[in-house]
Design a protein around this motif. Structure first.
Motif, PDB file in Angstrom:
ATOM      1  N   ASP A   1       0.856  -1.195   0.000  1.00 39.98           N
ATOM      2  CA  ASP A   1       0.000   0.000   0.000  1.00 39.98           C
ATOM      3  C   ASP A   1       0.889   1.241   0.000  1.00 39.98           C
ATOM      4  OD1 ASP A   1      -1.815   2.112   0.507  1.00 39.98           O
ATOM      5  OD2 ASP A   1      -3.180   0.748   1.535  1.00 39.98           O
ATOM      6  N   PRO A   2       1.197   1.784  -1.193  1.00 38.36           N
ATOM      7  CA  PRO A   2       2.117   2.930  -1.291  1.00 38.36           C
ATOM      8  C   PRO A   2       1.579   4.215  -0.660  1.00 38.36           C
ATOM      9  CG  PRO A   2       1.152   2.414  -3.419  1.00 38.36           C
ATOM     10  CD  PRO A   2       0.756   1.302  -2.514  1.00 38.36           C
ATOM     11  N   GLN A   3       0.282   4.281  -0.422  1.00 36.29           N
ATOM     12  CA  GLN A   3      -0.284   5.484   0.209  1.00 36.29           C
ATOM     13  C   GLN A   3      -0.073   5.475   1.719  1.00 36.29           C
ATOM     14  OE1 GLN A   3      -4.378   5.472  -1.239  1.00 36.29           O
ATOM     15  NE2 GLN A   3      -3.846   7.083  -2.710  1.00 36.29           N
ATOM     16  N   ILE A   4      -0.159   4.298   2.321  1.00 36.84           N
ATOM     17  CA  ILE A   4      -0.022   4.188   3.779  1.00 36.84           C
ATOM     18  C   ILE A   4       1.433   4.070   4.203  1.00 36.84           C
ATOM     19  CG2 ILE A   4      -0.495   2.718   5.786  1.00 36.84           C
ATOM     20  CD1 ILE A   4      -3.173   2.014   4.530  1.00 36.84           C
ATOM     21  N   PHE A   5       2.209   3.257   3.464  1.00 39.06           N
ATOM     22  CA  PHE A   5       3.548   2.912   3.924  1.00 39.06           C
ATOM     23  C   PHE A   5       4.637   3.677   3.171  1.00 39.06           C
ATOM     24  CE2 PHE A   5       0.891  -0.768   5.032  1.00 39.06           C
ATOM     25  CZ  PHE A   5       1.103  -0.779   6.403  1.00 39.06           C
ATOM     26  N   VAL A   6       4.407   4.965   3.011  1.00 35.66           N
ATOM     27  CA  VAL A   6       5.430   5.837   2.447  1.00 35.66           C
ATOM     28  C   VAL A   6       6.484   6.063   3.527  1.00 35.66           C
ATOM     29  CG1 VAL A   6       5.925   8.067   1.406  1.00 35.66           C
ATOM     30  CG2 VAL A   6       3.710   6.961   1.017  1.00 35.66           C
ATOM     31  N   ARG A   7       7.731   5.717   3.236  1.00 31.69           N
ATOM     32  CA  ARG A   7       8.765   5.750   4.280  1.00 31.69           C
ATOM     33  C   ARG A   7       8.939   7.141   4.874  1.00 31.69           C
ATOM     34  NH1 ARG A   7      14.525   2.874   3.350  1.00 31.69           N
ATOM     35  NH2 ARG A   7      13.074   1.217   2.790  1.00 31.69           N
ATOM     36  N   SER A   8       8.746   8.176   4.090  1.00 28.93           N
ATOM     37  CA  SER A   8       8.937   9.543   4.582  1.00 28.93           C
ATOM     38  C   SER A   8       7.921   9.913   5.663  1.00 28.93           C
ATOM     39  CB  SER A   8       8.844  10.547   3.427  1.00 28.93           C
ATOM     40  OG  SER A   8       7.565  10.470   2.809  1.00 28.93           O
ATOM     41  N   GLU A   9       6.823   9.152   5.748  1.00 32.07           N
ATOM     42  CA  GLU A   9       5.790   9.451   6.734  1.00 32.07           C
ATOM     43  C   GLU A   9       5.909   8.581   7.979  1.00 32.07           C
ATOM     44  OE1 GLU A   9       1.917   9.432   5.027  1.00 32.07           O
ATOM     45  OE2 GLU A   9       2.432  10.856   3.433  1.00 32.07           O
TER      46      GLU A   9
ATOM     47  N   ALA B  26       3.890   4.397  15.702  1.00 34.02           N
ATOM     48  CA  ALA B  26       2.794   3.450  15.516  1.00 34.02           C
ATOM     49  C   ALA B  26       1.566   4.184  14.990  1.00 34.02           C
ATOM     50  CB  ALA B  26       2.464   2.754  16.835  1.00 34.02           C
ATOM     51  N   LYS B  27       0.820   3.519  14.118  1.00 36.09           N
ATOM     52  CA  LYS B  27      -0.423   4.089  13.576  1.00 36.09           C
ATOM     53  C   LYS B  27      -1.459   2.985  13.447  1.00 36.09           C
ATOM     54  CE  LYS B  27       1.966   7.496  10.624  1.00 36.09           C
ATOM     55  NZ  LYS B  27       2.120   7.981   9.226  1.00 36.09           N
TER      56      LYS B  27
ATOM     57  N   LEU C 267      -2.893  -2.251  14.202  1.00 33.88           N
ATOM     58  CA  LEU C 267      -1.995  -1.297  14.826  1.00 33.88           C
ATOM     59  C   LEU C 267      -0.617  -1.624  14.274  1.00 33.88           C
ATOM     60  CD1 LEU C 267      -1.305   0.929  16.897  1.00 33.88           C
ATOM     61  CD2 LEU C 267      -1.014  -0.873  18.610  1.00 33.88           C
ATOM     62  N   ALA C 268      -0.077  -0.736  13.454  1.00 33.52           N
ATOM     63  CA  ALA C 268       1.211  -0.964  12.797  1.00 33.52           C
ATOM     64  C   ALA C 268       2.312  -0.237  13.556  1.00 33.52           C
ATOM     65  CB  ALA C 268       1.163  -0.481  11.347  1.00 33.52           C
ATOM     66  N   VAL C 269       3.403  -0.951  13.832  1.00 35.30           N
ATOM     67  CA  VAL C 269       4.542  -0.386  14.567  1.00 35.30           C
ATOM     68  C   VAL C 269       5.780  -0.513  13.680  1.00 35.30           C
ATOM     69  CG1 VAL C 269       5.949  -0.512  16.639  1.00 35.30           C
ATOM     70  CG2 VAL C 269       3.522  -1.089  16.764  1.00 35.30           C
ATOM     71  N   TYR C 270       6.487   0.614  13.503  1.00 40.95           N
ATOM     72  CA  TYR C 270       7.704   0.619  12.687  1.00 40.95           C
ATOM     73  C   TYR C 270       8.909   0.844  13.591  1.00 40.95           C
ATOM     74  CZ  TYR C 270      11.132   2.227   9.187  1.00 40.95           C
ATOM     75  OH  TYR C 270      12.247   2.383   8.407  1.00 40.95           O
ATOM     76  N   ASP C 271       9.832  -0.112  13.584  1.00 42.85           N
ATOM     77  CA  ASP C 271      11.044   0.052  14.381  1.00 42.85           C
ATOM     78  C   ASP C 271      12.172  -0.756  13.746  1.00 42.85           C
ATOM     79  OD1 ASP C 271      10.582  -2.589  15.044  1.00 42.85           O
ATOM     80  OD2 ASP C 271      10.175  -2.226  17.153  1.00 42.85           O
TER      81      ASP C 271
END
Length: 810
Positions: free
Chosen positions: A605-613, A619-620, A630-634
């Motif tokens: 999903d390029p709209q949700i998981f744009v690295r710059s955001e 978490a979002k 609930l997505a967590v980026y680490d």
């Protein structure tokens, strides 16, 4: 100190030990209630043969045994010793057992105990009853011996009575009053006792007491055979009760001790003989004491008696005088049941304890009650470690019986249990089985260790993979290593359902509650992820947790397990409006990690998981297809990681979406063993493995999670004191010089021939090409950057402290 009204139920060795140490620490107003006579109560203490083998692969049980021996020695007098220090021999009939004894000798050094491997002839020199032709060698522990618990109890009770403790014999507990979740009174055949705190030390009657307050005490009483021989000619001149070392023949599931001129023999060879608590008679209602069932000769004389005569030939002429089937308590994991129940405040438990650990348990229970924490880490013994699934008789009875059957087996740390399986399965279990997952159990969940579907990767990484041998190769597959290597280069999908407990803390005051509970500032923006610590009152690390602020007064908390979750709930004020909801059963977790992880998410999903955001530690709440997560980026293991949490009904759809999106990026399913290897490789620590509640953040390098500018948090004052005194141990990373060697954990580390500490986690660092370990070492050895060695199955292998320059050079 605050004086509480304390009732101890049970006047066996555990109850009396606890009363003794509570009094020694200044606690008064203690009453001990016993349904049988004082002090030969009819419980397990009354018939226990008293053998004390202190050394085991469990650090906590070994320490409890050490403390018991110290206590019993202190309580001895010249005419009536409470402990005979005659030593012990564990003999080996097989090469596998002999190797295991070598490993055990090493672990003994890790725990600070002296233990030595002897030849068959040397074993016979220690105990002349042994036939050396029947064994390959043995392990000798000079400090082991025979406990006389009833003598120790007399001394303990005398001291307690001198401090004002009252003992009531022939007094039955008939009910316990609980008001608003707090114990208030104990009803007995001798009247009513108002209480602030109850300690249940009722032995195998414990479950009956637990039922009175609605607390499950998951133990299974099992009858165990013990016989007495007639006099042996070789012991004809003995006048002392015991002078010869104890013997344990684990290959034949038997143990032996001298009893004046004869031998006492215990056997675990027989079929399990479980006993229901409801079937155990009260004192005086049977011919013998309640803890003794009628001897079943058909279980003893077919094989055990033959094995006993081979090892001790003198038994052939002596024969058997009499036998008993004595009742002992077994638990699903072989550990005691200790601590305050989460369900009922003031209801403490000290159950499923053998004489070997009794006084040590009493000491630690007293410290726990008075100081708020014991000095010894008791997480593995905590009564709250069992989730609701494990409190069902269908689970704990079968697992306890299995534990009995395997009590003398050679135990491998990755050996899976056989009974009470499939208790908890994730929503993607069906996919995992299709992919050939090899399962073990983790917190009751079926957790994939590796996937046979990844077998094709072994050939791809064959030149890199370290081929394990011997002990390290048991319950192992080269697929584990291939999954580890492939994830680093590409990406892996792993099941995070069993990894952590998932709690939601919400409501007015939630922020303030978590501020008090943790060492970091919790007042962060919504969507921020905070890795932090919880300390107990003595500044030991209770857990490393992850807290995600999902709303102004709502926090998502990931903690290690049921014990840590219960500790969080325990600190919630009674009148609080805060709600703590355990979401673990209804929620699942999946993770994508590796070099291609972010590319996979962007393609999904390029709209949700744009690295710059997205920033590390954010978490979002988003949708992946139809699935709310609930997505967590680490980051983890030095690479990017995405973790996703959703409700269990949506889990399978989430698995399929991630799996499909990762195909073109060579995403593979990854098992728990590869994930553990990646953790070690990345210098990430694990609670309960690399540190526990005996350690503070400065000793294990987690002080970056401590904000001493916070006004207050649990353990802050004690932490400042510990920081000023300096560390007792330092967690250090070592690399083995020999690139072909890996170890497994808990091996001793030597500095110039002296034990400097022991290994916690162990793995293989593929980027360097060497075995890698974390070790808790003396600060002296760390600071001088010594050349160290690690003992593994009796052999020593050179290791060096890993520095930044070491990693960069390689």
């Amino acid at each position: 100190m605050e004086q509480k009204k304390i009732i101890i139920i049970g006047a066996g060795v555990v109850g009396c030990s606890t009363a003794y140490y509570l009094n020694k620490m200044g606690q008064r107003n203690i009453t001990v209630i016993e349904q049988g006579p004082l002090f030969e109560t009819g419980g397990s203490t009354s018939h226990a043969p008293g053998l004390v083998f202190q050394l085991g692969f469990s650090k906590v049980l070994t320490t409890l045994a050490n403390q018991t021996v110290e206590t019993f020695k202190e309580l001895s007098n010249k005419d009536q010793p409470s402990f005979y220090s005659v030593g012990s021999l564990e003999v080996a009939n097989t090469e596998e057992r002999l190797e295991d004894l070598k490993r055990k000798a090493g672990v003994g050094r890790s725990w600070g105990m002296e233990a030595n491997i002897l030849t068959p002839e040397e074993c016979a020199q220690k105990n002349s009853l042994i036939n050396p032709d029947e064994i390959l060698g043995g392990l000798y522990v000079a400090s082991d011996g025979i406990a006389k618990p009833l003598r120790a109890i007399d001394e303990m009770a005398s001291f307690a009575e001198s401090c004002g403790t009252k003992f009531y014999g022939h007094t039955e507990v008939t009910d316990i009053e609980v008001v608003d979740g707090q114990v208030k009174a104990v009803e007995t055949s001798a009247g009513r006792f108002e209480v602030d705190l109850i300690i249940c030390c009722a032995g195998f009657w414990g479950p009956r007491i637990g039922e009175m307050v609605g607390v499950t005490i998951p133990l299974q009483p099992i009858a165990h055979q013990y016989v007495f021989s007639n006099d042996l000619q070789e012991l004809a001149d003995e006048t002392e009760e015991v002078t010869a070392p104890l013997i344990r023949d684990q290959d034949n599931a038997m143990y032996f001790r001298q009893v004046f001129n004869g031998i006492g023999i215990g056997s675990y060879q027989h079929r399990p003989l479980p006993v229901e608590v409801s079937e155990i008679t009260k004192y005086g209602e049977a011919k013998e004491m309640p803890s003794v069932k009628q001897f079943t000769p058909e279980d003893f004389f077919e094989k055990p008696w033959q094995d006993a005569q081979k090892l001790i030939p003198g038994l052939k002429q002596a024969g058997v005088k009499r036998g008993i089937n004595g009742i002992f308590s077994f638990t699903p994991d072989g550990m005691p049941l200790l601590g305050e129940s989460q369900k009922v405040r003031g209801f403490w438990v000290a159950e499923a304890i053998w004489v070997t650990h009794s006084a040590g348990v009493g000491k630690q229970m007293a410290e726990w009650i008075i100081n708020g924490a014991p000095t010894l880490d008791l997480e593995l013994c905590d009564i709250n470690r069992f989730d609701t699934y494990a409190q069902s008789p269908a689970y704990y009875k079968k697992r306890s019986i299995e534990n009995y059957e395997k009590v003398y087996d050679v135990h491998h740390p990755f050996m899976p249990p056989e009974t009470s399986r499939d208790m908890r399965v994730s929503p993607y279990y069906i996919r995992q089985k299709t992919l050939g997952a090899y399962f073990n159990e983790k917190s009751g969940w079926e957790q994939p260790q590796w996937y046979e579907a990844n077998d094709w990767l072994v050939a791809k990484y064959e030149k890199t993979i370290l081929k394990r041998e011997g002990w390290a190769a048991e319950y192992w597959s080269p697929i584990i290593e291939a999954e580890q290597l492939h994830t680093r280069q590409h990406a892996g999908l792993y099941d995070g359902t069993a990894v952590k407990k998932r709690l939601e803390v919400r409501g007015e005051g939630a922020l303030e509650f978590l501020q008090q509970l943790t060492t970091s500032n919790m007042d962060v923006p919504i969507g921020h992820v905070t890795s932090t610590l919880m300390l107990h009152e003595l500044a030991g690390i209770k857990d490393e947790i992850k807290v995600i602020r999902t709303a102004a007064s709502t926090f998502f908390v990931l903690c290690t397990g049921a014990v840590e979750a219960s500790w969080i709930k325990k600190h919630l004020p009674v009148s609080s409006r805060i709600v703590i909801q355990d979401l673990t059963a209804g929620m699942c977790g999946l993770g994508v990690m590796g070099a291609k992880a972010s590319e996979i998410m962007y393609s999904l999903d390029p709209q949700i998981f744009v690295r710059s955001e997205w920033e590390i530690g954010r978490a979002k709440e988003v949708f992946i297809g139809n699935v709310p997560v609930l997505a967590v980026y680490d980051s983890y293991a030095g690479t990017e990681r995405w973790e996703f949490f959703t409700t269990s009904d949506q889990g399978l759809q989430l698995w399929d979406a991630l799996f499909e999106a990762g195909r073109e990026y060579q995403l593979i399913p990854v098992g728990d063993r590869a994930l553990e290897n990646l953790r070690i490789e990345s210098l990430s620590l694990r609670n309960g493995k690399d540190f526990w509640s005996e350690h503070d953040p400065y000793e294990v390098g987690l002080d970056h999670m401590v904000d001493l500018n916070k006004q207050t948090f649990i353990g802050k004052k004690a932490l400042i004191d510990r920081k000023e005194k300096g560390p007792k141990r330092l967690l250090t990373t070592l690399l083995l010089d020999d690139p072909s060697i890996v170890v497994m954990g808990y091996e001793p580390v030597f500095d110039e021939g002296k034990v400097a500490g022991f290994v916690t986690s162990a793995g293989y660092e593929y980027s360097i090409g060497k075995g890698m370990v974390y070790a808790l070492l003396s600060p002296k050895s760390v600071n001088k950057e010594s050349e160290l060695s690690i003992e593994y199955f009796g052999q020593r292998y050179t290791a060096k402290i890993m520095t930044k320059s070491t990693a960069m050079t390689n």
